[in-house]
Design a protein around this motif. Sequence first.
Motif, PDB file in Angstrom:
ATOM      1  N   ASP A   1     -20.305 -36.929  20.397  1.00 33.85           N
ATOM      2  CA  ASP A   1     -19.416 -36.760  19.655  1.00 33.85           C
ATOM      3  C   ASP A   1     -18.322 -37.704  19.644  1.00 33.85           C
ATOM      4  N   ALA A   2     -17.912 -38.727  19.042  1.00 35.92           N
ATOM      5  CA  ALA A   2     -17.067 -39.841  19.433  1.00 35.92           C
ATOM      6  C   ALA A   2     -15.900 -39.061  19.533  1.00 35.92           C
ATOM      7  N   ALA A   3     -15.274 -37.672  18.860  1.00 35.53           N
ATOM      8  CA  ALA A   3     -13.761 -37.071  18.872  1.00 35.53           C
ATOM      9  C   ALA A   3     -13.338 -36.225  20.069  1.00 35.53           C
ATOM     10  N   ILE A   4     -15.294 -35.946  20.907  1.00 31.27           N
ATOM     11  CA  ILE A   4     -15.390 -34.815  21.915  1.00 31.27           C
ATOM     12  C   ILE A   4     -14.961 -36.560  22.660  1.00 31.27           C
ATOM     13  N   LEU A   5     -15.746 -36.903  22.695  1.00 31.79           N
ATOM     14  CA  LEU A   5     -15.459 -38.562  24.095  1.00 31.79           C
ATOM     15  C   LEU A   5     -13.545 -38.293  24.337  1.00 31.79           C
ATOM     16  N   THR A   6     -13.120 -38.510  23.086  1.00 28.25           N
ATOM     17  CA  THR A   6     -11.574 -39.438  23.276  1.00 28.25           C
ATOM     18  C   THR A   6     -10.610 -38.690  23.527  1.00 28.25           C
ATOM     19  N   ALA A   7     -11.380 -36.806  22.913  1.00 31.47           N
ATOM     20  CA  ALA A   7     -10.118 -35.822  22.673  1.00 31.47           C
ATOM     21  C   ALA A   7      -9.040 -36.454  24.164  1.00 31.47           C
ATOM     22  N   PRO A   8      -9.211 -35.648  25.161  1.00 29.98           N
ATOM     23  CA  PRO A   8      -8.659 -36.294  26.512  1.00 29.98           C
ATOM     24  C   PRO A   8      -7.222 -37.358  26.676  1.00 29.98           C
ATOM     25  N   ASN A   9      -7.603 -38.403  25.538  1.00 25.43           N
ATOM     26  CA  ASN A   9      -7.025 -39.626  26.104  1.00 25.43           C
ATOM     27  C   ASN A   9      -5.470 -39.353  25.893  1.00 25.43           C
ATOM     28  N   GLY A  10      -5.313 -38.269  25.354  1.00 25.78           N
ATOM     29  CA  GLY A  10      -3.228 -37.966  24.795  1.00 25.78           C
ATOM     30  C   GLY A  10      -2.985 -37.374  26.062  1.00 25.78           C
ATOM     31  N   LEU A  11      -2.327 -36.257  25.427  1.00 30.30           N
ATOM     32  CA  LEU A  11      -1.324 -35.499  26.713  1.00 30.30           C
ATOM     33  C   LEU A  11      -1.714 -35.099  28.178  1.00 30.30           C
ATOM     34  N   PHE A  12      -3.697 -35.132  27.851  1.00 34.82           N
ATOM     35  CA  PHE A  12      -4.328 -34.647  28.881  1.00 34.82           C
ATOM     36  C   PHE A  12      -4.068 -35.206  30.565  1.00 34.82           C
ATOM     37  N   LYS A  13      -4.492 -36.610  29.668  1.00 37.92           N
ATOM     38  CA  LYS A  13      -4.673 -37.991  30.540  1.00 37.92           C
ATOM     39  C   LYS A  13      -3.467 -37.953  31.348  1.00 37.92           C
ATOM     40  N   THR A  14      -2.003 -37.767  29.959  1.00 38.79           N
ATOM     41  CA  THR A  14      -0.856 -38.267  30.680  1.00 38.79           C
ATOM     42  C   THR A  14      -0.434 -37.188  31.923  1.00 38.79           C
ATOM     43  N   ILE A  15      -1.188 -36.457  31.598  1.00 44.71           N
ATOM     44  CA  ILE A  15      -0.696 -34.716  32.548  1.00 44.71           C
ATOM     45  C   ILE A  15      -0.955 -35.281  33.865  1.00 44.71           C
ATOM     46  N   LEU A  16      -2.469 -35.700  33.739  1.00 46.04           N
ATOM     47  CA  LEU A  16      -3.437 -36.374  34.925  1.00 46.04           C
ATOM     48  C   LEU A  16      -2.726 -37.960  35.962  1.00 46.04           C
ATOM     49  N   CYS A  17      -1.944 -38.110  34.837  1.00 50.60           N
ATOM     50  CA  CYS A  17      -1.615 -39.588  35.230  1.00 50.60           C
ATOM     51  C   CYS A  17      -0.645 -39.223  36.385  1.00 50.60           C
ATOM     52  N   ILE A  18       0.343 -38.072  35.560  1.00 56.06           N
ATOM     53  CA  ILE A  18       1.628 -37.575  36.617  1.00 56.06           C
ATOM     54  C   ILE A  18       1.130 -36.930  37.713  1.00 56.06           C
ATOM     55  N   ALA A  19       0.075 -36.019  37.559  1.00 52.22           N
ATOM     56  CA  ALA A  19       0.129 -35.490  39.096  1.00 52.22           C
ATOM     57  C   ALA A  19      -0.372 -36.868  39.436  1.00 52.22           C
ATOM     58  N   ALA A  20      -1.266 -37.006  39.837  1.00 44.27           N
ATOM     59  CA  ALA A  20      -1.831 -38.489  40.922  1.00 44.27           C
ATOM     60  C   ALA A  20      -0.721 -39.114  40.787  1.00 44.27           C
ATOM     61  N   SER A  21       0.722 -39.304  40.320  1.00 51.77           N
ATOM     62  CA  SER A  21       1.214 -40.130  40.593  1.00 51.77           C
ATOM     63  C   SER A  21       2.894 -39.558  42.133  1.00 51.77           C
ATOM     64  N   ILE A  22       2.524 -38.110  41.491  1.00 57.91           N
ATOM     65  CA  ILE A  22       4.018 -37.171  42.292  1.00 57.91           C
ATOM     66  C   ILE A  22       3.033 -37.253  44.034  1.00 57.91           C
ATOM     67  N   SER A  23       1.317 -36.622  43.476  1.00 58.14           N
ATOM     68  CA  SER A  23       1.255 -36.697  44.783  1.00 58.14           C
ATOM     69  C   SER A  23       1.136 -37.776  45.755  1.00 58.14           C
ATOM     70  N   SER A  24       1.284 -38.945  45.196  1.00 55.38           N
ATOM     71  CA  SER A  24       1.000 -40.538  45.509  1.00 55.38           C
ATOM     72  C   SER A  24       2.422 -40.807  46.537  1.00 55.38           C
ATOM     73  N   ILE A  25       3.277 -39.969  45.244  1.00 51.63           N
ATOM     74  CA  ILE A  25       4.439 -40.062  46.659  1.00 51.63           C
ATOM     75  C   ILE A  25       5.178 -39.473  47.849  1.00 51.63           C
ATOM     76  N   ALA A  26       4.740 -38.593  47.162  1.00 51.60           N
ATOM     77  CA  ALA A  26       4.643 -37.417  48.006  1.00 51.60           C
ATOM     78  C   ALA A  26       3.827 -37.597  49.479  1.00 51.60           C
ATOM     79  N   ALA A  27       3.373 -38.062  49.255  1.00 50.52           N
ATOM     80  CA  ALA A  27       2.401 -38.932  50.316  1.00 50.52           C
ATOM     81  C   ALA A  27       3.198 -39.726  51.566  1.00 50.52           C
ATOM     82  N   TYR A  28       3.456 -40.392  50.308  1.00 53.88           N
ATOM     83  CA  TYR A  28       4.133 -41.894  50.915  1.00 53.88           C
ATOM     84  C   TYR A  28       5.154 -41.129  52.290  1.00 53.88           C
ATOM     85  N   VAL A  29       6.030 -40.251  51.013  1.00 51.56           N
ATOM     86  CA  VAL A  29       6.979 -39.754  52.194  1.00 51.56           C
ATOM     87  C   VAL A  29       7.001 -38.595  53.077  1.00 51.56           C
ATOM     88  N   LEU A  30       5.839 -37.834  53.174  1.00 51.98           N
ATOM     89  CA  LEU A  30       4.812 -37.388  54.453  1.00 51.98           C
ATOM     90  C   LEU A  30       4.471 -38.229  55.351  1.00 51.98           C
TER      91      LEU A  30
END
Length: 82
Positions: free
Chosen positions: A36-65
């Motif tokens: 099902d293509a709808a299930i496959l592409t469903a997380p491309n919206g807000l979910f993927k954006t939140i993951l990218c933000i969490a990864a960015s925060i993690s990388s900034i915190a690692a730089y500060v550490l």
Amino acid sequence: MLHRIARATFIASLAAALAGGVLLIAWQILGLAAGDAAILTAPNGLFKTILCIAASISSIAAYVLVHVKAASPAHTPKAGTR
């Protein structure tokens, strides 16, 4: 103080990014298995954006550490000195 905040932020955001990444992969495997293509592409919206933000925060915190030293105890004698 800043070291403790950066460390807590790093651990929390890294855990969120890794757990979300595992969930994203599982979700896509489910979509592939169902064919099902709808299930496959469903997380491309807000979910993927939140993951990218969490990864960015993690990388900034690692730089500060890397650049902020941990607070050392005030009165710790060094080994071999008098």
